[in-house]
Design a protein around this motif. Structure first.
Motif, mmCIF file in Angstrom:
data_model
loop_
_atom_site.group_PDB
_atom_site.id
_atom_site.type_symbol
_atom_site.label_atom_id
_atom_site.label_comp_id
_atom_site.label_asym_id
_atom_site.label_seq_id
_atom_site.Cartn_x
_atom_site.Cartn_y
_atom_site.Cartn_z
ATOM 1 N N THR A 147 -5.441 15.109 4.272
ATOM 2 C CA THR A 147 -5.196 15.041 3.082
ATOM 3 C C THR A 147 -4.087 14.026 3.573
ATOM 4 O OG1 THR A 147 -5.271 17.601 2.947
ATOM 5 C CG2 THR A 147 -3.694 16.834 1.585
ATOM 6 N N GLU A 148 -3.452 14.323 4.844
ATOM 7 C CA GLU A 148 -2.623 13.669 5.071
ATOM 8 C C GLU A 148 -2.790 11.367 5.089
ATOM 9 O OE1 GLU A 148 0.670 12.150 8.554
ATOM 10 O OE2 GLU A 148 -1.247 12.998 9.532
ATOM 11 N N ASP A 149 -4.286 10.795 5.029
ATOM 12 C CA ASP A 149 -4.803 10.038 5.596
ATOM 13 C C ASP A 149 -4.891 10.112 3.685
ATOM 14 O OD1 ASP A 149 -5.399 9.852 7.727
ATOM 15 O OD2 ASP A 149 -7.129 10.380 8.191
ATOM 16 N N ILE A 150 -5.381 10.968 3.241
ATOM 17 C CA ILE A 150 -5.624 10.376 1.179
ATOM 18 C C ILE A 150 -4.045 9.920 0.766
ATOM 19 C CG2 ILE A 150 -5.826 11.700 -1.085
ATOM 20 C CD1 ILE A 150 -7.965 13.710 0.482
ATOM 21 N N LEU A 151 -3.168 9.958 1.354
ATOM 22 C CA LEU A 151 -1.956 10.128 0.564
ATOM 23 C C LEU A 151 -1.468 8.978 1.455
ATOM 24 C CD1 LEU A 151 0.632 10.787 -0.720
ATOM 25 C CD2 LEU A 151 1.341 11.663 0.969
ATOM 26 N N ILE A 152 -1.524 8.775 2.681
ATOM 27 C CA ILE A 152 -1.620 7.370 3.071
ATOM 28 C C ILE A 152 -2.268 6.170 2.342
ATOM 29 C CG2 ILE A 152 -2.118 5.700 4.859
ATOM 30 C CD1 ILE A 152 -0.582 8.157 6.980
ATOM 31 N N ASN A 153 -3.604 6.407 2.224
ATOM 32 C CA ASN A 153 -4.234 5.512 1.252
ATOM 33 C C ASN A 153 -3.774 5.035 0.231
ATOM 34 O OD1 ASN A 153 -6.012 4.675 4.093
ATOM 35 N ND2 ASN A 153 -7.255 6.205 2.881
ATOM 36 N N ILE A 154 -3.037 6.398 -0.803
ATOM 37 C CA ILE A 154 -3.385 5.696 -1.764
ATOM 38 C C ILE A 154 -1.946 4.947 -1.807
ATOM 39 C CG2 ILE A 154 -1.928 7.369 -4.182
ATOM 40 C CD1 ILE A 154 -3.551 9.326 -3.438
ATOM 41 N N LEU A 155 -0.884 5.376 -1.053
ATOM 42 C CA LEU A 155 0.562 4.865 -1.168
ATOM 43 C C LEU A 155 -0.245 3.539 -0.703
ATOM 44 C CD1 LEU A 155 2.846 6.978 0.624
ATOM 45 C CD2 LEU A 155 3.104 6.451 -1.790
ATOM 46 N N LEU A 156 -0.766 2.787 0.336
ATOM 47 C CA LEU A 156 -0.766 1.664 0.818
ATOM 48 C C LEU A 156 -1.577 0.642 -0.300
ATOM 49 C CD1 LEU A 156 -2.147 2.472 4.453
ATOM 50 C CD2 LEU A 156 -0.960 1.425 3.750
ATOM 51 N N ASP A 157 -2.132 1.176 -1.186
ATOM 52 C CA ASP A 157 -3.166 0.631 -2.152
ATOM 53 C C ASP A 157 -2.159 0.246 -3.125
ATOM 54 O OD1 ASP A 157 -5.746 1.042 -1.506
ATOM 55 O OD2 ASP A 157 -5.867 2.228 -2.576
ATOM 56 N N LYS A 158 -0.882 0.332 -3.804
ATOM 57 C CA LYS A 158 -0.225 0.742 -4.317
ATOM 58 C C LYS A 158 0.686 -0.661 -3.409
ATOM 59 C CE LYS A 158 1.086 5.469 -6.652
ATOM 60 N NZ LYS A 158 0.528 4.766 -8.458
ATOM 61 N N VAL A 159 1.545 -0.904 -2.403
ATOM 62 C CA VAL A 159 1.663 -1.641 -1.885
ATOM 63 C C VAL A 159 1.000 -2.921 -1.950
ATOM 64 C CG1 VAL A 159 2.240 -2.754 0.792
ATOM 65 C CG2 VAL A 159 3.535 -0.171 0.089
ATOM 66 N N LYS A 160 -0.710 -2.506 -1.646
ATOM 67 C CA LYS A 160 -1.380 -3.678 -2.086
ATOM 68 C C LYS A 160 -1.558 -4.497 -3.150
ATOM 69 C CE LYS A 160 -3.831 -2.745 2.179
ATOM 70 N NZ LYS A 160 -4.360 -2.075 3.871
ATOM 71 N N THR A 161 -1.795 -3.444 -3.611
ATOM 72 C CA THR A 161 -1.913 -3.918 -5.283
ATOM 73 C C THR A 161 -0.727 -4.414 -6.572
ATOM 74 O OG1 THR A 161 -2.088 -1.793 -6.203
ATOM 75 C CG2 THR A 161 -3.940 -3.095 -4.949
#
Length: 319
Positions: free
Chosen positions: A244-258
């Motif tokens: 679940t932590e990985d899901i949130l981190i990946n969502i936030l990282l996508d926002k940072v990158k895009t």
């Protein structure tokens, strides 16, 4: 200031207790900066000192806000009850059920800053309680008087305008109310609550008092529907599953990158600070190495340093 307050409250030097119980735990230290929560911590420590249960191997204080207030409500308030008049013997579950109904309807029908229960809401809840439990308005007042004596409600609440002693106590009982419904309905209610920020504190408390499976299910929902708020809830929950932590981190990282908007980047990086997860360290450093926008670089470095301290030094120096 925290140490001085505790020493004055307990009337003794508590330097060692402060270091072991509060200073060395960042989450507890953050809670201690909130005056009401610091008062609760002082009460818990005092009780353990009186019972001779304080030692260097025992963590006295819960690690999240919901569990801390739960201990205050269930253990401390009943001990602090100073009866000046005789009150009825009330089963705790009955008392908590009634208080949670008042708290939920107060917040549902009012605004975030409304801390008193209007007469019409009180009457509706008393009617509902009578139908569910067969408890009359007189018996309800007796239960509320018991809650007054336990310092959960302000003086006069039993027969007049009902008010909890603190907004966090009201929000705890909102969380308690939600925790008593089945998981599927709870997730639906949580999704509805996300539409209005007045429910935020109750949700933060909720993930700290439900069982691990339910806590994780709520966090999964928050990660998808509102990752920024989800980042606030993760470190305050009873349990965080690594997936679940990985899901949130990946969502936030996508926002940072895009996203190129400064406001989005700032809000997302602030979410990483709230999340306090070291899993995001190297992805953030990698993004920093590829970033050419000076303002963005400053924000990313600030976030990395605030989160990770020593672990971030070597990779940042290499870049």
């Amino acid at each position: 200031q925290i140490k001085n307050y505790l020493s004055d409250f307990l009337n003794k030097d508590i330097g060692e207790i402060f270091d072991e119980q509060i200073k060395n735990n960042q989450g507890i230290l953050e809670m201690a900066r909130i005056p009401f929560l610091l008062y609760i911590m002082a009460c818990i420590i005092e009780k353990n000192l009186n019972n001779n249960t304080v030692n260097s191997n025992t963590q006295l204080l819960p690690h999240n806000k919901g569990a801390l207030i739960k201990q205050f409500v269930e253990d401390i308030c009943s001990d602090q009850s100073k009866e000046t008049v005789k009150t009825v013997d009330v089963p705790p579950t009955l008392k908590y059920k009634l208080l949670s109904m008042f708290a939920f309807d107060m917040l549902d029908c009012g605004n975030r800053g409304d801390y008193t229960c209007p007469a019409n809401i009180r009457n509706n809840i008393e009617d509902k309680y009578y139908k569910e439990k067969g408890i009359t308005a007189t018996q309800t007042a007796e239960i509320l008087l018991k809650a007054e004596k336990e310092r959960l409600l302000k003086s006069g609440s039993a027969y007049g305008e009902l008010e909890f002693i603190h907004a966090l106590v009201r929000d705890y009982f909102v969380a308690y109310y939600l925790s008593q419904i089945n998981k599927d309905e709870l997730l639906e209610r949580t999704e509805e609550c996300l539409e209005n920020t007045k429910w935020d504190e109750a949700i933060i408390l909720l993930v700290g008092i439900v069982d691990e499976e339910t806590s994780d299910a709520i966090l999964k929902l928050l990660a998808v529907l509102d990752p920024y708020f989800g980042a606030q809830c993760f470190p305050k929950s009873k349990y965080v599953d690594s997936k679940t932590e990985d899901i949130l981190i990946n969502i936030l990282l996508d926002k940072v990158k895009t996203h190129n908007l400064f406001s989005v980047l700032y809000k997302t990086l602030d979410a990483f600070v709230n999340l306090k997860s070291e899993k995001a360290l190297f992805p953030l450093i990698e993004f920093f190495g590829k970033c050419n926008e000076q303002t963005y670089v400053y924000l990313i470095v600030r976030t990395i340093c605030e989160l990770y301290s020593e672990r971030a030094v070597e990779p940042l120096l290499k870049l």
